[in-house]
Design a protein around this motif. Structure first.
Motif, PDB file in Angstrom:
ATOM      1  N   GLY A  43     -36.753-118.905  -9.146  1.00 10.60           N
ATOM      2  CA  GLY A  43     -35.442-118.980  -9.799  1.00 10.60           C
ATOM      3  C   GLY A  43     -34.395-119.725  -9.004  1.00 10.60           C
ATOM      4  N   GLY A  44     -34.804-120.364  -7.892  1.00 11.32           N
ATOM      5  CA  GLY A  44     -33.868-121.096  -7.048  1.00 11.32           C
ATOM      6  C   GLY A  44     -33.222-122.261  -7.783  1.00 11.32           C
ATOM      7  N   SER A  45     -32.047-122.658  -7.313  1.00 10.36           N
ATOM      8  CA  SER A  45     -31.280-123.728  -7.947  1.00 10.36           C
ATOM      9  C   SER A  45     -31.248-124.983  -7.097  1.00 10.36           C
ATOM     10  N   PHE A  46     -31.371-126.114  -7.770  1.00  9.97           N
ATOM     11  CA  PHE A  46     -31.337-127.440  -7.151  1.00  9.97           C
ATOM     12  C   PHE A  46     -30.166-128.190  -7.767  1.00  9.97           C
ATOM     13  N   ILE A  47     -29.180-128.523  -6.946  1.00  6.68           N
ATOM     14  CA  ILE A  47     -27.995-129.249  -7.395  1.00  6.68           C
ATOM     15  C   ILE A  47     -28.150-130.692  -6.929  1.00  6.68           C
ATOM     16  N   LEU A  48     -28.287-131.585  -7.889  1.00  8.42           N
ATOM     17  CA  LEU A  48     -28.559-132.994  -7.610  1.00  8.42           C
ATOM     18  C   LEU A  48     -27.380-133.847  -8.052  1.00  8.42           C
ATOM     19  N   GLU A  49     -26.823-134.587  -7.110  1.00  4.09           N
ATOM     20  CA  GLU A  49     -25.732-135.509  -7.413  1.00  4.09           C
ATOM     21  C   GLU A  49     -26.323-136.905  -7.528  1.00  4.09           C
ATOM     22  N   CYS A  50     -26.004-137.592  -8.620  1.00  2.00           N
ATOM     23  CA  CYS A  50     -26.541-138.931  -8.837  1.00  2.00           C
ATOM     24  C   CYS A  50     -25.527-139.767  -9.632  1.00  2.00           C
ATOM     25  N   ARG A  51     -25.889-140.990  -9.896  1.00  2.00           N
ATOM     26  CA  ARG A  51     -25.028-141.891 -10.652  1.00  2.00           C
ATOM     27  C   ARG A  51     -24.944-141.415 -12.098  1.00  2.00           C
ATOM     28  N   GLU A  98     -38.486-135.048 -19.403  1.00  2.00           N
ATOM     29  CA  GLU A  98     -39.000-133.816 -18.813  1.00  2.00           C
ATOM     30  C   GLU A  98     -38.754-133.870 -17.310  1.00  2.00           C
ATOM     31  N   TRP A  99     -38.208-132.792 -16.762  1.00  2.00           N
ATOM     32  CA  TRP A  99     -37.905-132.742 -15.336  1.00  2.00           C
ATOM     33  C   TRP A  99     -39.006-132.055 -14.548  1.00  2.00           C
ATOM     34  N   GLY A 100     -40.229-132.123 -15.024  1.00  2.00           N
ATOM     35  CA  GLY A 100     -41.357-131.550 -14.294  1.00  2.00           C
ATOM     36  C   GLY A 100     -41.184-130.062 -14.081  1.00  2.00           C
ATOM     37  N   PRO A 101     -41.137-129.632 -12.810  1.00  2.00           N
ATOM     38  CA  PRO A 101     -41.091-128.198 -12.522  1.00  2.00           C
ATOM     39  C   PRO A 101     -39.691-127.583 -12.652  1.00  2.00           C
ATOM     40  N   TRP A 102     -38.744-128.333 -13.182  1.00  2.00           N
ATOM     41  CA  TRP A 102     -37.358-127.866 -13.228  1.00  2.00           C
ATOM     42  C   TRP A 102     -36.888-127.613 -14.649  1.00  2.00           C
ATOM     43  N   GLU A 103     -36.110-126.574 -14.802  1.00  2.00           N
ATOM     44  CA  GLU A 103     -35.405-126.282 -16.051  1.00  2.00           C
ATOM     45  C   GLU A 103     -33.971-126.798 -15.896  1.00  2.00           C
ATOM     46  N   MET A 104     -33.500-127.563 -16.853  1.00  2.00           N
ATOM     47  CA  MET A 104     -32.121-128.066 -16.806  1.00  2.00           C
ATOM     48  C   MET A 104     -31.170-126.928 -17.176  1.00  2.00           C
ATOM     49  N   VAL A 105     -30.258-126.605 -16.258  1.00  2.00           N
ATOM     50  CA  VAL A 105     -29.260-125.572 -16.514  1.00  2.00           C
ATOM     51  C   VAL A 105     -27.967-126.223 -16.994  1.00  2.00           C
ATOM     52  N   ARG A 106     -27.528-127.262 -16.260  1.00  2.00           N
ATOM     53  CA  ARG A 106     -26.300-127.980 -16.635  1.00  2.00           C
ATOM     54  C   ARG A 106     -26.445-129.448 -16.265  1.00  2.00           C
ATOM     55  N   ASP A 107     -25.754-130.270 -17.032  1.00  2.00           N
ATOM     56  CA  ASP A 107     -25.715-131.716 -16.804  1.00  2.00           C
ATOM     57  C   ASP A 107     -24.276-132.132 -17.089  1.00  2.00           C
ATOM     58  N   LEU A 129     -30.483-127.905 -11.721  1.00  2.00           N
ATOM     59  CA  LEU A 129     -31.870-127.657 -12.119  1.00  2.00           C
ATOM     60  C   LEU A 129     -32.325-126.339 -11.495  1.00  2.00           C
ATOM     61  N   ARG A 130     -33.131-125.598 -12.223  1.00  2.00           N
ATOM     62  CA  ARG A 130     -33.629-124.309 -11.727  1.00  2.00           C
ATOM     63  C   ARG A 130     -35.146-124.360 -11.699  1.00  2.00           C
ATOM     64  N   LYS A 131     -35.692-123.752 -10.662  1.00  2.00           N
ATOM     65  CA  LYS A 131     -37.152-123.687 -10.547  1.00  2.00           C
ATOM     66  C   LYS A 131     -37.706-122.847 -11.677  1.00  2.00           C
ATOM     67  N   ARG A 132     -38.666-123.429 -12.412  1.00  2.00           N
ATOM     68  CA  ARG A 132     -39.300-122.699 -13.531  1.00  2.00           C
ATOM     69  C   ARG A 132     -40.161-121.580 -13.003  1.00  2.00           C
TER      70      ARG A 132
END
Length: 186
Positions: free
Chosen positions: A147-155, A163-172, A183-186
């Motif tokens: 359930g860990g969260s990955f916060i990715l900053e990009c352009r 599809e984000w592979g092993p990640w669930e999109m929480v917010r964009d 992104l949250r770990k599935r």
């Protein structure tokens, strides 16, 4: 640039001369408003750390620990100065290429609740998209707590994988030219 809130709130941070895109205060505030109480007690990993602002903001807000990874030697020295200045001592700095260090950490069994990443943007056609490469790196997923969260900053761009592979999109969310993906770990 400064820490926004918590025990070290208001303390200005140094920014390495070679870091051309530090996370703006309004973007940082938006990130931490989204995360809310997830920061308190979290084990944090900040990759492409730059000045260390995101990892140090987490510690200021009650995170248990933060590991800040940055490839540039001068930037690592600035991070160490910022740690000393803020007195946030549960921070560690590791110099190295993120794509080499993460497999080493995974092999050692490191586990993190929150991962922040602000990799260099692909500015020209043909340049590698480090954001996508990082998001799809199996070792990053192994380092995450359930359930860990990955916060990715990009352009900012709506061109993203279906599809984000092993990640669930929480917010964009987009803030000017910056896009924040939670992104949250599935």
């Amino acid at each position: 640039m400064r820490l926004i809130s918590g025990s070290a709130g208001g303390i200005p941070l140094e920014v390495p001369k070679n870091v051309t895109r530090p996370t703006q205060d309004r973007v940082k505030q938006a990130i931490f408003n989204m995360l809310g109480e997830l920061v308190d007690g979290a084990r944090v990993l900040d990759v492409f750390a730059g000045s260390g602002a995101l990892g140090l903001e987490c510690l200021s807000r009650g995170a248990a620990s933060a590991l800040l990874i940055e490839q540039d030697r001068a930037a690592c020295e600035v991070i160490r100065k910022n740690i000393t200045k803020t007195r946030l001592e549960n921070a560690a700095v590791r110099q190295g290429d993120v794509f080499k260090v993460l497999p080493q950490l995974a092999e050692q069994g490191g586990i993190y609740d929150l991962v922040f990443a602000d990799p260099p943007y692909a500015n020209k056609p043909g340049e590698e998209d480090l954001s996508l490469k990082l998001a799809l790196l199996p070792d990053l997923h192994l380092l995450m707590a359930p359930g860990g969260s990955f916060i990715l900053e990009c352009r900012a761009s709506r061109n993203s994988p279906a599809e984000w592979g092993p990640w669930e999109m929480v917010r964009d969310r987009e803030y000017g030219s910056t896009r924040i993906l939670w992104l949250r770990k599935r």
